[in-house]
Design a protein around this motif. Structure first.
Motif, mmCIF file in Angstrom:
data_model
loop_
_atom_site.group_PDB
_atom_site.id
_atom_site.type_symbol
_atom_site.label_atom_id
_atom_site.label_comp_id
_atom_site.label_asym_id
_atom_site.label_seq_id
_atom_site.Cartn_x
_atom_site.Cartn_y
_atom_site.Cartn_z
ATOM 1 N N ASP A 1 68.332 52.365 -6.054
ATOM 2 C CA ASP A 1 69.772 52.609 -6.081
ATOM 3 C C ASP A 1 70.002 54.002 -5.484
ATOM 4 O OD1 ASP A 1 72.436 53.070 -6.661
ATOM 5 O OD2 ASP A 1 72.304 52.356 -8.733
ATOM 6 N N LEU A 2 70.172 54.047 -4.167
ATOM 7 C CA LEU A 2 70.289 55.334 -3.487
ATOM 8 C C LEU A 2 71.535 56.107 -3.890
ATOM 9 C CD1 LEU A 2 68.976 54.461 0.076
ATOM 10 C CD2 LEU A 2 67.837 55.790 -1.700
ATOM 11 N N TRP A 3 72.595 55.402 -4.266
ATOM 12 C CA TRP A 3 73.784 56.099 -4.744
ATOM 13 C C TRP A 3 73.445 56.858 -6.025
ATOM 14 C CZ3 TRP A 3 76.566 56.017 -9.268
ATOM 15 C CH2 TRP A 3 77.762 56.744 -9.255
ATOM 16 N N SER B 1 72.680 55.348 1.377
ATOM 17 C CA SER B 1 73.148 54.392 0.380
ATOM 18 C C SER B 1 74.048 53.332 1.001
ATOM 19 C CB SER B 1 73.924 55.153 -0.704
ATOM 20 O OG SER B 1 74.652 54.295 -1.533
ATOM 21 N N ASP B 2 74.115 52.178 0.351
ATOM 22 C CA ASP B 2 75.041 51.140 0.814
ATOM 23 C C ASP B 2 76.433 51.315 0.215
ATOM 24 O OD1 ASP B 2 74.551 50.388 -1.779
ATOM 25 O OD2 ASP B 2 73.803 48.396 -1.317
ATOM 26 N N THR B 3 76.628 52.424 -0.498
ATOM 27 C CA THR B 3 77.919 52.738 -1.095
ATOM 28 C C THR B 3 78.597 53.835 -0.278
ATOM 29 O OG1 THR B 3 77.040 52.244 -3.289
ATOM 30 C CG2 THR B 3 79.065 53.529 -3.203
#
Length: 135
Positions: free
Chosen positions: A65-67, A103-105
């Motif tokens: 979870d890169l965020w 992140s994908d966020t």
């Protein structure tokens, strides 16, 4: 018969995806609880708050979870700054920015906060610059 098999497979796949989403959400809650705990005790016990924040960041890393990793690193940057470790603060903010970008966020608000903190550290007085090795 084929429709029933297809339907059963679809339901099974949906259950797996739902279960994975629940697990991810559970870990996000655990991550957020750790950060809340760290923020609550920082004034009284900054070293413990930093240790708890590292645990939170590790939860993010464990579940890719890169965020969460970025937010954990950003908190570490803030805590490091507040205790006078400007080098650690700067490095944590740099890593946080990289993680947030990967992140994908999309989180422009936290990107702005991180960039602002990096700018503040870079434009600081000579004591800060010496600790960063840029004077």
């Amino acid at each position: 018969m084929l429709k029933q098999i297809t339907y059963s497979f679809s339901v099974f796949a949906l259950l797996i995806v739902s279960n994975q989403a629940l697990i991810a959400q559970k870990h996000r809650y655990l991550f957020e609880d750790k950060l809340d705990e760290a923020n609550e005790i920082f004034i009284d016990d900054p070293r413990r708050a930093i240790a708890i924040t590292v645990e939170a960041r590790d939860i993010g890393e464990e579940f890719d979870d890169l965020w969460a990793v970025a937010i954990g690193l950003s908190n570490l940057g803030y805590f490091s700054y507040e205790i006078g470790d400007y080098r650690a603060s700067y490095l944590n903010y740099l890593k946080a920015l990289d993680a947030l970008k990967a992140s994908d966020t999309v989180d422009l608000s936290n990107q702005i906060v991180i960039l602002n903190e990096l700018s503040r550290i870079q434009s600081g007085d000579k004591v800060w610059k010496r600790s960063l090795g840029i004077v």
